[in-house]
Write an enzyme that holds these catalytic residues in place. Structure first.
Site, short mmCIF file in Angstrom:
data_model
loop_
_atom_site.label_atom_id
_atom_site.label_comp_id
_atom_site.label_asym_id
_atom_site.label_seq_id
_atom_site.Cartn_x
_atom_site.Cartn_y
_atom_site.Cartn_z
CB SER A 187 -0.95 -0.04 1.20
OG SER A 187 -1.91 0.98 1.12
CG ASP A 283 -6.33 -2.31 -3.75
OD1 ASP A 283 -6.91 -1.62 -2.88
OD2 ASP A 283 -5.18 -2.74 -3.60
CG HIS A 350 -5.16 -2.61 0.22
ND1 HIS A 350 -4.80 -1.98 -0.95
CD2 HIS A 350 -4.58 -1.89 1.22
CE1 HIS A 350 -4.04 -0.92 -0.68
NE2 HIS A 350 -3.88 -0.86 0.63
#
Length: 399
Positions: A187, A283, A350
């Protein structure tokens, strides 16, 4: 007597080989580790003296990391994984972060589990299990790229200085002798690995094999369902508030504005170091933050779809497929480069590299015939060219 001595030597040698798979190699002063519920737990380490360099978290506390030393064939190999945690784009958001682990080492876990790409087990992490493995939490709010401050709010935007302090610390622990190195991140940490990819390469000798992995760090510069650039406005706040501009790759800022150069789509063509993009085309974070932020759905028409993709209506699925197609289009520079790699899944997830079930497990989603771990390993060790994406995934609910 001599025969007895030789027997003892042989027994000792065999015993040392036998325990090789059970003990963790460490040097005096290395962080404490223990195995709990079959997971390696690693203690936190603060970077002592970082405050003298101005390398501090948002609240002024020392930055920290988790480190487990490699052994055997991996003794001179390093994987550095930057944890996710998002960003802050205004004073209110950043002050709030100082009361969490994402803005202060005071709230970080005293120890954390190493799984996925950080696992110490060969059956869970075939290519990197015995490498020197480092987990770096987020505590700056700008993917370790800012360099500014707000004295009135007592906020320290020193991500770039923290990055340098981390690298200096790891080099002192032996990374300067690395034969192989991989910087990865999830991320906001995945964006860190893109932004700092070539800088990381520059730390090592030419003979060192260096590559970069971004997991869920490819954030497209796209409008939301109402046509508004909600996420771009957010990134603009991060870049402006935290003084990111001066630390962005110059090949980008020479012809684009700083906010555009915080988006990976404008960076991947200029990065010289081999780069692997691991991302889901669906995502979950991007679904909530970029495509359908709360401001665009006041009546909650997307709520059921967000909870489970099987609940999405045909028009909603069509919008999501359009978003996926646009992401694949933006990734064309990666797909056309032989040295780079990519694995784009359709999992509603994610970050996938740090979670065992996604990385390498009996029930992991396969892309073709391989797990994500195998695909990344094939690319890193040049066993095969990896440019893959899939149409399906058995994880359609948030993970």
């Amino acid at each position: 007597m001599v025969r007895v001595l030789w027997v003892c030597i042989v027994v000792a040698f065999c015993f040392s080989k036998w325990v090789d798979g059970f003990v963790q190699y460490s040097y005096r002063g290395d962080p404490k580790t223990e195995i709990i519920n079959n997971t390696l737990m690693v203690s936190i380490t603060l970077i002592r003296g970082a405050e003298a360099k101005g390398a501090v978290c948002l609240d002024g506390t020392l930055p920290a990391y988790y480190f487990n030393r490699g052994h055997g064939s991996g003794a001179n190999s390093w994987v550095i994984h930057f944890q996710g945690g998002g960003w802050c784009s205004n004073i209110t958001e950043c002050v709030a972060r100082t009361k969490t682990q994402f803005g202060s080492s005071r709230y970080m876990l005293p120890e954390t589990g190493f799984t996925g790409i950080l696992s110490f087990k060969a059956e869970e992490n075939p290519d990197f299990f015995n490498w020197n493995r480092v987990l770096i939490p987020s505590c700056d709010g700008a993917s370790y790229s800012g360099d500014s401050e707000n004295k009135e709010a007592q906020l320290h935007f020193r991500g770039q200085r923290i990055w340098l302090a981390f690298m200096e610390e790891l080099m002192s622990l032996g990374m300067r002798h690395a034969k192989r190195a991989l910087i990865s991140g999830c991320s906001a940490g995945g964006l860190t690995s893109i932004l700092h990819c070539d800088k990381f390469r520059g730390l090592f000798k030419k003979s060192t094999k260096v590559k970069c992995l971004s997991d869920a760090g490819f954030f497209p510069d796209e409008v939301d369902i109402s046509g508004e650039p909600t996420f771009r406005n957010f990134f603009s706040g991060v870049v402006s508030l935290q003084g990111v501009k001066k630390n962005l790759p110059r090949f980008c800022t020479r012809h684009l504005d700083p906010t555009s150069c915080f988006f990976p789509q404008n960076l991947i063509s200029g990065i010289k170091t081999p780069l692997f993009i691991l991302n889901s085309a669906y995502d979950i974070y991007q679904f909530y933050a970029i495509l359908v932020p709360a401001s665009t759905d006041p009546n909650g028409l997307w709520d059921n779809c967000k909870l489970n993709l099987t609940n999405c209506s045909p028009p909603q699925l069509q919008i999501m497929k359009g978003y996926r197609n646009q992401m694949l289009n933006l990734l064309k520079p990666i797909s056309k480069s032989k040295q780079n790699g990519m694995s784009v899944t359709s999992c509603y997830a994610h970050c996938q590299a740090q979670y065992q079930v996604m990385w390498h497990a009996d029930n992991s989603t396969l892309i073709g015939t391989k797990t994500i771990s195998q695909s990344v390993g094939d690319w890193y060790f040049d066993r095969a060219e990896v440019k893959v994406y899939d149409e399906g995934c058995h994880y359609l609910v948030p993970r």
